[in-house]
Design an enzyme around this catalytic site. Structure first.
Site, PDB file in Angstrom:
ATOM      1  N   ASP A 106       0.825  -1.203   0.000  1.00  0.00           N
ATOM      2  CA  ASP A 106       0.000   0.000   0.000  1.00  0.00           C
ATOM      3  C   ASP A 106       0.862   1.256   0.000  1.00  0.00           C
ATOM      4  O   ASP A 106       1.946   1.296   0.595  1.00  0.00           O
ATOM      5  CB  ASP A 106      -0.895  -0.012   1.240  1.00  0.00           C
ATOM      6  CG  ASP A 106      -1.841   1.169   1.292  1.00  0.00           C
ATOM      7  OD1 ASP A 106      -2.700   1.259   0.396  1.00  0.00           O
ATOM      8  OD2 ASP A 106      -1.712   2.003   2.206  1.00  0.00           O
ATOM      9  N   GLU A 126       0.913  -0.478  -5.107  1.00  0.00           N
ATOM     10  CA  GLU A 126      -0.138   0.535  -5.281  1.00  0.00           C
ATOM     11  C   GLU A 126       0.602   1.863  -5.327  1.00  0.00           C
ATOM     12  O   GLU A 126       0.905   2.464  -4.305  1.00  0.00           O
ATOM     13  CB  GLU A 126      -1.137   0.478  -4.118  1.00  0.00           C
ATOM     14  CG  GLU A 126      -2.387   1.320  -4.357  1.00  0.00           C
ATOM     15  CD  GLU A 126      -2.461   2.543  -3.462  1.00  0.00           C
ATOM     16  OE1 GLU A 126      -3.157   3.489  -3.848  1.00  0.00           O
ATOM     17  OE2 GLU A 126      -1.819   2.570  -2.395  1.00  0.00           O
TER      18      GLU A 126
END
EC number: 2.4.1.18
Length: 636
Positions: free
Chosen positions: A310, A361
């Site tokens: 993330d 991401e």
């Protein structure tokens, strides 16, 4: 502590302090041990600037506890207790440099109390005998780049709720989620973060316990069993992982020993104002050991097939959405320590597990995200294509009759589709915080909304790149995702929702069947554009190709609710073609009762192809044609 124990700890903690101990959870934290013939647990913690340390808990005095011994010059402390048993609570009593005494959790704890309580729990590593050897062996047979990858993204506690509002337990999910994912034809499940976190509203992205499955979900053993069941059903499991920042609740890692320990010393670097968290000091050797060990812990102890990392951008830039920032000496904004950590992480993961998915991401134009480290890349093997997602959704949210003026939103992605190894995501981020569900984004009445949604989903499936869909997208949930409620599964009783669910199942199964849709996903050889300039009719046509000459499909995308009769599309070979997908079939919610066909070629040049098919292109649709019988092409 005996000299033998001390020597062993010093050797392991030396590696920890150099950033090269990638199994640090086997030494630090709470681990089963035997000392002087007595079984119990050894507690070891990194707190280099603490004045004194003690373990306090159910097995000792909660006020004073068991005094911990400093281990040489390692900055770590240890204590052994033969009174400690699994299930008891504990914390560390830390005397900080200014004389303040605080109780802190164990950063390496494998389990925590059920929220809102926050103590660490005495817990040893499970000793599971895994039965997923065939799955592991099959992963080695083919490159991940040449396999279908279609991910179902799940938030564990809001996928489904009981009638009383309680969420499903992990064993219940094992019995319902896995059969559902298998039936729908997805290849992988991706869970949003499952580690310990204090606030549901963070969706699990603000962590306190990196080595613990969140107490709200269940036990380590239950999650291991779920992963094993998924593998036995030929489904991979991925989990979101957050190495950039951590929760700043006072009982956690923030100022753990009274100084900036896990976080940067520079407040501008340490404070993550966007998320209200603390940024890890990624240049610190001990933090590198902590985080890299954590990634490997989830991969090895839980047999995860991959991690979606993330907020990579926040680790790459010093000024990424944080307000005031401190530049490098040369004035640049690249976080050199963050870049080096990411490269080191990916090198180590692939060293041990070369078939793992490491997915970034990353939302900026940083280059070579999915290139190997030795080529100057970050070393991931996949990256979410955020640009494609943003442009595509912006295009589909428009009035269809205005789309011809913005056709570049659809065609631009072909200019960079092979710069990275991309995954095309319709994720949780796009269906929350007032953004509306995918279904609700579509313009028009309910019929046209579903027609647009089918076109959107089919367009994603035929575009180069692997796929990801968030839960609820698959049956066209109208309300956006709400974390405290289960999905609107009752909607599937509605005819249109039920037909859309059937459509998604058919689309997913078609994707797995047609090698042309995934076998050459990351090279320009996998696609041949036929016509990307027909903005006036808002039509896009191309060919997707597999490795063999006969493995190809012809794709016609009609992005407006206008039927096109007598439409001509070029094909490479003479013969007979058939529809393998028409998104406007009545069984999917459209108006067509049957496919067109057989579709015979004529000798006429169209789209620079020597042969032509003439057919009707339904309004707001995607057609996929495949060769049924063609001539002049070798069979292998």
């Amino acid at each position: 502590m005996s000299e033998e124990v001390k020597k062993k700890l010093e050797e392991e903690l030396f590696l920890f302090n150099t950033g090269e101990y990638f199994d640090s959870y086997l030494t630090l934290g709470c681990n089963r041990d035997t000392y002087e013939g007595n079984s119990g647990f050894r507690f070891t913690v990194w707190a280099p600037n603490a004045i004194s340390m003690a373990v306090v808990g159910d097995f000792s005095d909660w006020d004073l506890g068991i005094e911990m011994e400093k281990i040489g010059k390692t900055g770590c402390w240890t204590a052994f207790s033969d009174k400690a048993i699994e299930g008891q609570c504990y914390k560390y009593r830390i005397e900080q440099p200014d004389g303040t005494v605080k109780l802190k959790i164990d950063p390496y704890a494998f389990e925590f109390e059920v929220r809102p309580k926050d103590a660490s729990i005495v817990k040893g590593l499970p000793e599971k005998k895994w039965k997923d050897g065939l799955w592991s062996a099959n992963k080695k047979r083919f490159s991940i780049y040449e396999r279908p990858l279609n991910i179902y993204e799940v938030h564990l506690s809001s996928w489904k709720h009981h009638d009383d509002g309680s969420w499903y337990t992990i064993p219940e999910l094992k019995n319902e989620l896995i059969p559902y994912v298998k039936k729908m034809g997805y290849t992988h499940i991706e869970f949003m973060p499952l580690m310990e976190h204090p606030l549901d509203a963070s969706w699990g992205y603000q962590l306190t316990g990196y080595y613990a499955l969140s107490s709200k979900f269940g036990t380590m053993e239950e999650f291991q069993d779920l992963v094993e069941a998924a593998h036995l059903a030929n489904i991979g499991v991925i989990m979101d992982w957050v190495p950039g920042h951590f929760n700043r609740n006072d009982y956690g890692m923030v100022h753990f020993d009274g100084t900036p320990q896990f976080e940067y010393t520079d407040k501008n670097k340490a404070q993550n104002n966007r998320w209200g968290t603390m940024n890890f000091d990624l240049g610190k050797a001990q933090v590198q050991s902590f985080l890299t060990s954590n990634a490997l812990y989830w991969i090895e102890q839980f047999h995860l097939d991959g991690l979606r990392v993330d907020a990579v951008s926040s680790m790459l830039y010093l000024d990424y959405d944080i307000g005031e920032w401190t530049p490098n000496e040369d004035g640049s904004n690249h976080n050199k320590a963050g870049v080096e950590f990411i490269q080191k992480l990916n090198k180590k993961v692939f060293e041990r597990h070369p078939y793992t998915l490491m997915i970034a991401e990353e939302s900026t134009a940083w280059s070579k995200v999915t290139k190997p480290v030795h080529m100057g890349g970050l070393g991931f093997n996949y990256k979410w294509n955020m640009g494609w997602m943003n442009d595509t959704l912006k295009f589909f949210e428009m009035d269809p009759l205005s789309r011809k003026y913005h056709f570049n939103l659809i065609t631009f992605s072909f200019m960079y589709a092979f710069n990275e190894n991309f995954i095309l995501p319709f994720s949780h981020d796009e269906v929350v915080h007032g953004k509306k569900s995918l279904m609700h984004k579509m313009p028009g009445d309910r019929y046209n909304q579903f027609a647009s949604l089918r076109t959107l989903e089919a367009y994603m499936m035929v575009h180069p790149g692997k796929k990801l869909n968030f839960m609820g997208n698959d049956y066209g949930q109208f309300l956006e995702w709400r974390i405290h409620e289960g999905l609107e599964w009752q909607s599937v009783n509605d005819e249109m929702n039920a037909k859309h669910l059937h459509f998604m199942e058919s689309l997913n199964l078609l994707y797995k069947k047609e090698r042309a849709l995934w076998e050459v996903d990351h090279q320009a050889d996998g696609i041949q554009i036929l016509d990307a300039d027909n903005a006036s009719e808002t039509l896009l046509t191309f060919i997707r190709k597999g490795k063999k000459l006969r493995d190809f499909v012809v794709v016609i995308c009609n992005f407006v609710p206008v039927e096109r009769k007598g439409y001509k599309v070029g094909v490479p070979y003479e013969g007979i073609y058939e529809e393998c997908l028409n998104t406007e079939l009545s069984e999917y919610g459209g108006v067509w009762t049957k496919n067109q066909g057989p579709l015979k070629t004529v000798k006429e040049t169209t789209n620079q192809q020597a042969h032509t098919i003439e057919l009707i292109v339904p309004a707001m649709s995607v057609l996929i044609l495949r060769p049924k019988r063609i001539f002049g092409v070798p069979k292998n």
